[in-house]
Motif scaffolding. Structure first.
Motif, PDB file in Angstrom:
ATOM      1  N   UNK A   1       7.793   2.745  30.057  1.00  0.00           N
ATOM      2  CA  UNK A   1       8.617   1.841  29.415  1.00  0.00           C
ATOM      3  C   UNK A   1      10.224   2.712  29.037  1.00  0.00           C
ATOM      4  N   UNK A   2       9.567   2.849  27.579  1.00  0.00           N
ATOM      5  CA  UNK A   2      10.886   4.278  27.361  1.00  0.00           C
ATOM      6  C   UNK A   2      11.753   4.392  28.427  1.00  0.00           C
ATOM      7  N   UNK A   3      10.885   5.846  29.188  1.00  0.00           N
ATOM      8  CA  UNK A   3      11.809   6.618  30.206  1.00  0.00           C
ATOM      9  C   UNK A   3      12.656   5.375  31.392  1.00  0.00           C
ATOM     10  N   UNK A   4      11.992   4.362  31.910  1.00  0.00           N
ATOM     11  CA  UNK A   4      11.945   3.609  33.020  1.00  0.00           C
ATOM     12  C   UNK A   4      13.727   2.963  32.351  1.00  0.00           C
ATOM     13  N   UNK A   5      13.513   2.211  31.155  1.00  0.00           N
ATOM     14  CA  UNK A   5      14.138   1.330  29.951  1.00  0.00           C
ATOM     15  C   UNK A   5      15.982   2.519  30.093  1.00  0.00           C
ATOM     16  N   UNK A   6      15.698   3.372  29.326  1.00  0.00           N
ATOM     17  CA  UNK A   6      16.398   4.633  29.811  1.00  0.00           C
ATOM     18  C   UNK A   6      17.416   4.416  30.877  1.00  0.00           C
ATOM     19  N   UNK A   7      16.472   4.879  32.230  1.00  0.00           N
ATOM     20  CA  UNK A   7      16.473   5.129  33.739  1.00  0.00           C
ATOM     21  C   UNK A   7      17.948   3.902  33.952  1.00  0.00           C
ATOM     22  N   UNK A   8      17.612   2.673  33.673  1.00  0.00           N
ATOM     23  CA  UNK A   8      17.845   2.233  34.086  1.00  0.00           C
ATOM     24  C   UNK A   8      19.525   1.475  33.764  1.00  0.00           C
ATOM     25  N   UNK A   9      19.236   2.129  32.091  1.00  0.00           N
ATOM     26  CA  UNK A   9      20.747   2.449  31.345  1.00  0.00           C
ATOM     27  C   UNK A   9      21.562   3.112  31.510  1.00  0.00           C
ATOM     28  N   UNK A  10      20.816   4.372  32.861  1.00  0.00           N
ATOM     29  CA  UNK A  10      21.722   4.924  32.795  1.00  0.00           C
ATOM     30  C   UNK A  10      21.135   7.064  32.650  1.00  0.00           C
ATOM     31  N   UNK A  11      20.609   7.352  31.773  1.00  0.00           N
ATOM     32  CA  UNK A  11      20.052   8.344  31.358  1.00  0.00           C
ATOM     33  C   UNK A  11      18.830   8.128  31.165  1.00  0.00           C
ATOM     34  N   UNK A  12      18.751   9.518  32.694  1.00  0.00           N
ATOM     35  CA  UNK A  12      18.245   9.398  33.853  1.00  0.00           C
ATOM     36  C   UNK A  12      17.030  10.929  33.427  1.00  0.00           C
ATOM     37  N   UNK A  13      17.343  11.824  32.749  1.00  0.00           N
ATOM     38  CA  UNK A  13      16.688  12.844  32.345  1.00  0.00           C
ATOM     39  C   UNK A  13      15.788  13.207  31.456  1.00  0.00           C
ATOM     40  N   UNK A  14      14.991  12.310  31.030  1.00  0.00           N
ATOM     41  CA  UNK A  14      13.963  12.287  29.834  1.00  0.00           C
ATOM     42  C   UNK A  14      12.830  12.324  30.620  1.00  0.00           C
TER      43      UNK A  14
ATOM     44  N   UNK B   1       3.521  -6.419  24.650  1.00  0.00           N
ATOM     45  CA  UNK B   1       4.014  -5.552  23.445  1.00  0.00           C
ATOM     46  C   UNK B   1       4.833  -4.276  23.891  1.00  0.00           C
ATOM     47  N   UNK B   2       4.422  -3.267  24.645  1.00  0.00           N
ATOM     48  CA  UNK B   2       4.664  -2.224  24.357  1.00  0.00           C
ATOM     49  C   UNK B   2       5.566  -2.293  25.032  1.00  0.00           C
ATOM     50  N   UNK B   3       6.323  -3.650  25.917  1.00  0.00           N
ATOM     51  CA  UNK B   3       7.832  -3.406  27.430  1.00  0.00           C
ATOM     52  C   UNK B   3       8.222  -3.657  26.084  1.00  0.00           C
ATOM     53  N   UNK B   4       7.850  -3.842  24.889  1.00  0.00           N
ATOM     54  CA  UNK B   4       9.362  -4.204  24.303  1.00  0.00           C
ATOM     55  C   UNK B   4       9.329  -2.961  22.731  1.00  0.00           C
ATOM     56  N   UNK B   5       8.467  -2.494  22.691  1.00  0.00           N
ATOM     57  CA  UNK B   5       8.609  -1.056  21.847  1.00  0.00           C
ATOM     58  C   UNK B   5       9.310  -0.085  22.812  1.00  0.00           C
ATOM     59  N   UNK B   6       8.988  -0.696  23.880  1.00  0.00           N
ATOM     60  CA  UNK B   6       9.049   0.669  24.773  1.00  0.00           C
ATOM     61  C   UNK B   6      11.349   0.810  25.223  1.00  0.00           C
ATOM     62  N   UNK B   7      11.728  -0.607  24.782  1.00  0.00           N
ATOM     63  CA  UNK B   7      12.534  -1.178  25.336  1.00  0.00           C
ATOM     64  C   UNK B   7      13.664  -1.145  24.357  1.00  0.00           C
ATOM     65  N   UNK B   8      12.696  -1.012  22.962  1.00  0.00           N
ATOM     66  CA  UNK B   8      13.825  -1.260  21.070  1.00  0.00           C
ATOM     67  C   UNK B   8      13.880   0.606  21.248  1.00  0.00           C
ATOM     68  N   UNK B   9      13.627   1.791  21.670  1.00  0.00           N
ATOM     69  CA  UNK B   9      12.986   2.773  21.131  1.00  0.00           C
ATOM     70  C   UNK B   9      14.091   3.170  22.243  1.00  0.00           C
ATOM     71  N   UNK B  10      14.170   2.904  24.026  1.00  0.00           N
ATOM     72  CA  UNK B  10      15.372   3.158  24.307  1.00  0.00           C
ATOM     73  C   UNK B  10      16.172   2.948  23.897  1.00  0.00           C
ATOM     74  N   UNK B  11      16.908   1.679  23.801  1.00  0.00           N
ATOM     75  CA  UNK B  11      18.276   0.895  22.800  1.00  0.00           C
ATOM     76  C   UNK B  11      18.646   2.181  22.023  1.00  0.00           C
ATOM     77  N   UNK B  12      17.786   2.646  21.026  1.00  0.00           N
ATOM     78  CA  UNK B  12      17.773   3.655  19.806  1.00  0.00           C
ATOM     79  C   UNK B  12      18.459   4.624  20.206  1.00  0.00           C
ATOM     80  N   UNK B  13      18.159   4.853  21.539  1.00  0.00           N
ATOM     81  CA  UNK B  13      18.280   6.003  22.238  1.00  0.00           C
ATOM     82  C   UNK B  13      19.713   6.623  22.588  1.00  0.00           C
ATOM     83  N   UNK B  14      20.294   5.125  23.596  1.00  0.00           N
ATOM     84  CA  UNK B  14      21.076   4.873  23.988  1.00  0.00           C
ATOM     85  C   UNK B  14      22.460   4.528  22.819  1.00  0.00           C
TER      86      UNK B  14
END
Length: 190
Positions: free
Chosen positions: A27-40, A172-185
């Protein structure tokens, strides 16, 4: 490939339906990829049953990975199983956080628990641990994800949990992954 370390307890490890999974990582990597950060990529060091004390043992492995970001998600076992170590919890969080540069760190606070199912815990103690995590994040200047708040404001927070009342559901894991990805972005965009 840039590297994200996730360390902590069974929630950090992605415990789902009786086994450790890669749900958080995906969920972290998928969300980051969707935000344009695919190299994680994610290296998950989470361990079932870890407390803040035993999570300290994950630090040498985390440092050896030379991560771009480090996510610490620990505290629920402290708050439920060892309810009197709130000061030690704070000290342990500080040790983990201060191992890495502030700009690389994200601290995830203890999540909402269905205490009608997980009766070993109590709300007052859980809120004490959350308050300590928030204070440590503010004191050290690291990003803080208030999982308890994000879950509690939802109309039915139990939807974020599996039937054990503690570990996240896929939702719940989707929420957690999305919030982590948001903070990284947000860290990447400054």
């Amino acid at each position: 490939m840039k590297k994200i370390i996730i360390m902590g307890d069974s929630i950090a490890a992605g415990f789902f339906e009786g086994k450790v999974t890669n749900l958080v990582d995906e969920y972290v990597t998928e969300t980051l990829t969707g935000m344009g950060f695919a190299d994680y990529t994610v290296v998950n060091l989470g361990e079932r049953g870890a407390s803040s004390t035993t999570a300290l043992e994950q630090l040498p492995k985390a440092k050896a990975e030379n991560p771009d970001f480090v996510v610490i998600n620990v505290g629920i076992n402290d708050a439920i199983n060892n309810q009197k170590n709130v000061q030690e919890y704070g000290e342990n969080l500080k040790k983990m956080i201060l191992t890495f540069p502030t700009e690389k760190m994200i601290l995830v606070g203890p999540s909402w628990v269905d205490l009608t199912i997980k009766t070993a815990g109590n709300k007052e103690t859980l809120l004490q641990y959350i308050a300590v995590a928030k204070d440590i994040a503010q004191e050290t200047g690291v990003n803080y994800i208030d999982m308890y708040h994000h879950m509690e404001i939802y109309p039915d927070p139990a939807e974020f949990l599996q039937s054990d009342g503690l570990h996240p559901s896929k939702f719940g894991y989707h929420l957690l992954g999305a919030l982590i990805a948001r903070d990284i972005k947000n860290k990447l965009l400054g």
